[in-house]
Design a protein around this motif. Structure first.
Motif, PDB file in Angstrom:
ATOM      1  N   ALA A 160       0.839  -1.197   0.000  1.00  0.00           N
ATOM      2  CA  ALA A 160       0.000   0.000   0.000  1.00  0.00           C
ATOM      3  C   ALA A 160       0.875   1.248   0.000  1.00  0.00           C
ATOM      4  O   ALA A 160       1.923   1.285   0.639  1.00  0.00           O
ATOM      5  CB  ALA A 160      -0.891  -0.010   1.231  1.00  0.00           C
ATOM      6  N   LYS A 161       0.437   2.261  -0.746  1.00  0.00           N
ATOM      7  CA  LYS A 161       1.127   3.550  -0.775  1.00  0.00           C
ATOM      8  C   LYS A 161       0.076   4.641  -0.635  1.00  0.00           C
ATOM      9  O   LYS A 161      -0.988   4.563  -1.243  1.00  0.00           O
ATOM     10  CB  LYS A 161       1.889   3.737  -2.091  1.00  0.00           C
ATOM     11  N   ILE A 162       0.398   5.643   0.165  1.00  0.00           N
ATOM     12  CA  ILE A 162      -0.552   6.732   0.398  1.00  0.00           C
ATOM     13  C   ILE A 162       0.003   8.025  -0.186  1.00  0.00           C
ATOM     14  O   ILE A 162       1.162   8.359   0.028  1.00  0.00           O
ATOM     15  CB  ILE A 162      -0.872   6.864   1.906  1.00  0.00           C
ATOM     16  N   LYS A 194      -5.016   9.065  -1.904  1.00  0.00           N
ATOM     17  CA  LYS A 194      -5.241   7.950  -2.823  1.00  0.00           C
ATOM     18  C   LYS A 194      -4.263   6.841  -2.486  1.00  0.00           C
ATOM     19  O   LYS A 194      -3.106   7.096  -2.157  1.00  0.00           O
ATOM     20  CB  LYS A 194      -5.031   8.402  -4.267  1.00  0.00           C
ATOM     21  N   ASN A 195      -4.725   5.604  -2.579  1.00  0.00           N
ATOM     22  CA  ASN A 195      -3.848   4.445  -2.435  1.00  0.00           C
ATOM     23  C   ASN A 195      -3.247   4.179  -3.804  1.00  0.00           C
ATOM     24  O   ASN A 195      -3.909   3.658  -4.694  1.00  0.00           O
ATOM     25  CB  ASN A 195      -4.618   3.232  -1.923  1.00  0.00           C
ATOM     26  N   LEU A 254      -4.797  -0.356   1.620  1.00  0.00           N
ATOM     27  CA  LEU A 254      -4.215   0.578   2.572  1.00  0.00           C
ATOM     28  C   LEU A 254      -5.063   0.564   3.833  1.00  0.00           C
ATOM     29  O   LEU A 254      -6.276   0.780   3.776  1.00  0.00           O
ATOM     30  CB  LEU A 254      -4.174   1.984   1.982  1.00  0.00           C
ATOM     31  N   PRO A 259      -6.437  -0.508  -3.703  1.00  0.00           N
ATOM     32  CA  PRO A 259      -5.519   0.123  -4.662  1.00  0.00           C
ATOM     33  C   PRO A 259      -6.273   0.947  -5.711  1.00  0.00           C
ATOM     34  O   PRO A 259      -7.297   0.504  -6.238  1.00  0.00           O
ATOM     35  CB  PRO A 259      -4.805  -1.062  -5.305  1.00  0.00           C
ATOM     36  N   SER A 307      -0.232   3.935   9.303  1.00  0.00           N
ATOM     37  CA  SER A 307      -0.827   3.029   8.320  1.00  0.00           C
ATOM     38  C   SER A 307       0.182   1.955   7.925  1.00  0.00           C
ATOM     39  O   SER A 307       1.295   1.927   8.421  1.00  0.00           O
ATOM     40  CB  SER A 307      -1.248   3.819   7.082  1.00  0.00           C
ATOM     41  N   ALA A 318       1.333   1.898   4.890  1.00  0.00           N
ATOM     42  CA  ALA A 318       1.927   2.457   3.675  1.00  0.00           C
ATOM     43  C   ALA A 318       3.431   2.225   3.665  1.00  0.00           C
ATOM     44  O   ALA A 318       4.110   2.488   4.652  1.00  0.00           O
ATOM     45  CB  ALA A 318       1.625   3.946   3.569  1.00  0.00           C
TER      46      ALA A 318
END
Length: 144
Positions: A23-25, A53-54, A60, A83, A108, A110
């Motif tokens: 996951a990326k934030i 946004k993920n 996420l 995602p 998180s 992330a």
């Protein structure tokens, strides 16, 4: 020759572990900051929204959102953000007159932030509404 192959294998393994998957934030606001500007206590609810946004390839999960003081109350999403999907974190400031300089920490899963912790900031100034004293004598110019 054996040493060269071992070196290549280690280098290839190192490169594959460098690619971040998960996951990326990514927050919409510049520098993860919302500027309230100059607002009046009675003229503003104090609620602002951080949209994100993920951008990763895994759900996420926001595990915790906390403020540096009790005058700022954040609310976090209760469900994982899939995602490519958007999410939001609402922040309510109690609108005490004076400068606003607060940090909200998002925790998180992330992978694009160290430990999954992202600092969000709010800033601005709250001014008290002008008080009118009805007992005060008005200063007016005589009319001709």
């Amino acid at each position: 020759m054996k040493k060269i192959l071992t070196f290549i294998a280690i280098a290839a393994f190192g490169l594959t572990t460098q690619a971040q998957t998960g996951a990326k934030i990514e927050f919409k606001d510049k520098d993860n900051t919302i500027d309230y500007g100059t607002v009046t206590k009675d003229g503003d609810s104090g609620i602002r929204t951080f949209e994100f946004k993920n951008t990763g390839d895994a759900p996420l999960i926001i595990t915790n959102v906390q403020s540096t003081c009790g005058c700022t109350v954040p609310t976090k999403p209760t469900e994982p953000i899939m995602p490519g999907k958007m999410g939001k974190i609402d922040v309510k400031y109690n609108m005490n007159p004076g400068p606003i300089r607060k940090t909200i920490t998002v925790e998180s899963n992330a992978v694009n932030y160290e430990g999954g912790k992202v600092p969000l900031k709010i800033k601005g100034t709250v001014v008290a509404p002008e008080q009118v004293n009805i007992m005060e004598k008005k200063k007016t110019l005589p009319s001709n």
